[in-house]
Design an enzyme around this catalytic site. Structure first.
Site, short mmCIF file in Angstrom:
data_model
loop_
_atom_site.label_atom_id
_atom_site.label_comp_id
_atom_site.label_asym_id
_atom_site.label_seq_id
_atom_site.Cartn_x
_atom_site.Cartn_y
_atom_site.Cartn_z
N CYS A 137 0.83 -1.21 0.00
CA CYS A 137 0.00 0.00 0.00
C CYS A 137 0.86 1.25 0.00
O CYS A 137 0.50 2.26 -0.61
CB CYS A 137 -0.94 -0.03 1.20
SG CYS A 137 -2.02 -1.47 1.16
N THR A 138 1.98 1.17 0.69
CA THR A 138 2.90 2.30 0.67
C THR A 138 3.43 2.51 -0.74
O THR A 138 3.50 3.64 -1.24
CB THR A 138 4.07 2.06 1.65
OG1 THR A 138 3.53 1.90 2.96
CG2 THR A 138 5.06 3.22 1.64
#
Lengths: 199, 166
Positions: free
Chosen positions: A92-93
């Site tokens: 997600c980062t």
């Protein structure tokens, strides 16, 4: 009900069920525990995007409780709706950082991008600040909106799913298995935004 | 009645099936490693088939912005020091939010202990089902996956010792 009707119903349902199960059972999750199948199709391309309102946070803090993000208020604009599993995880980062740092080439200033996960608003705010995200993150802890967009997963975390909603409120593109590490998926997304802008 | 029994059964298959998918995937240990060609930073195609199935191989999927990869680097460096003469080390840059120039600069300053590949088309990312950066795959000399892992602390030495054994 005749045997022929029963057989027909069985065949039709099998055609729907089996490919999905095969596709979804073909891999394992190494980071988030075993997700489970939730068989909801979500709005397909050309269909109207379900309306929703959700509380939001940004890098500047938590948004006012009485002013949730309201998809209907973005009618007339291009909206990118990105469901993702969890703040501060690697995938997600990578995805959110790429959206932020490549915002102009992927989307452009006329596009509204919103990320959606089950995280709390305070976590969202910290995550957005850590990556200097130029867009809002919405909190959907019960995955009610995610369910309507087929991004809900019974693991407790959403699936990584991206929609583009056109100015007319209809879905113009969707990727139900967006891969945060696949450059082709970002290129396809950017191309779909350009197509949507071109009408 | 029979219709509804059949329908209910099939819906049960739909909803209550075994745990399924994951987008954050990874190869299964024991699976045959995919053989693909990936370009290096100079655009030259590197056929992993020249190595996979012939000698042990370690691949790390990484990016310059990956802080976990940076934290993992000493472990990879130590592994290369111990096993580099028997195991081929590749660092596959995933190219998401990257440019060749940025990667070249990183390589020039950090001197990562692997041959850097620049997977602009995502071919190996898809083939190896890379779930995230810092994903390491160790392949034995028979071409089978012996280890997969992610994160900043990974026990590479145990897996490498096994695949590097004569």
């Amino acid at each position: 009900m005749s045997n022929r009707a029963i057989a027909a119903a069985s065949i039709v349902l099998s055609m729907v069920a089996v490919p999905r199960l095969q596709a979804q059972a073909s891999s394992k999750d190494s980071t988030l525990g075993p997700p489970t199948a939730v068989m909801v199709s979500g709005p397909d391309v050309g269909r109207r995007a379900p309306a929703f309102r959700l509380p939001w946070a940004s890098k500047d803090g938590v948004g006012p409780a009485d002013q949730p993000y309201d998809l209907s208020l973005d009618r007339g604009k291009i909206v990118v709706l990105a469901f993702f599993p969890r703040d501060f995880t690697q995938g997600c980062t990578a995805e959110m950082r790429t959206f932020a740092e490549q915002y102009d080439s992927l989307f452009g200033p006329d596009v509204t991008v919103v990320g959606v996960s089950t995280d709390s608003l305070t976590t969202h705010s910290r995550f957005a600040a850590s990556l200097n995200l130029p867009f809002r993150l919405l909190s959907d802890p019960q995955q009610q909106v995610a369910a309507r967009y087929a991004a809900k997963d019974r693991s407790g975390y959403m699936r990584r799913v991206v929609y583009i909603i056109g100015p007319d409120g209809k879905v113009r593109y969707r990727n139900m298995r967006f891969n945060a590490l696949d450059p082709k998926h970002y290129a396809d997304l950017a191309a779909a935004v350009r197509r949507t802008r071109a009408g | 009645m029979r219709f509804w029994l059949v329908t209910a059964g099939l819906l049960g298959l739909l909803v209550g099936s075994r745990p399924a998918a994951a987008q954050e995937a990874g190869l299964a240990v024991g699976a045959r490693a995919p053989v693909v060609a990936v370009k290096d930073l100079d655009g030259k195609s590197v056929d992993l088939g020249q190595y996979i199935g012939h000698k042990p191989v370690l691949l790390e999927f990484w990016a310059t912005w990956c802080e976990v990869c940076r934290a993992l680097m000493p472990t990879v460096r130590a592994a290369h020091q111990e096993f580099g003469d028997r195991v081929e080390f590749f660092g596959v840059n995933v190219t998401v939010n990257q440019t060749p120039e940025r990667v070249r600069k990183y390589v020039a300053t950090e001197h990562p202990p692997f041959r850097t590949l620049y997977d602009e088309d995502g071919v190996s990312t898809r083939a190896f089902q890379a779930p995230t950066t810092s994903y390491i795959v160790i392949v034995d000399r028979a071409g089978k996956v012996a280890y997969t892992g992610t994160g900043s602390t990974q026990d590479l030495a145990t897996a490498l010792r096994a695949v590097a054994a004569p």
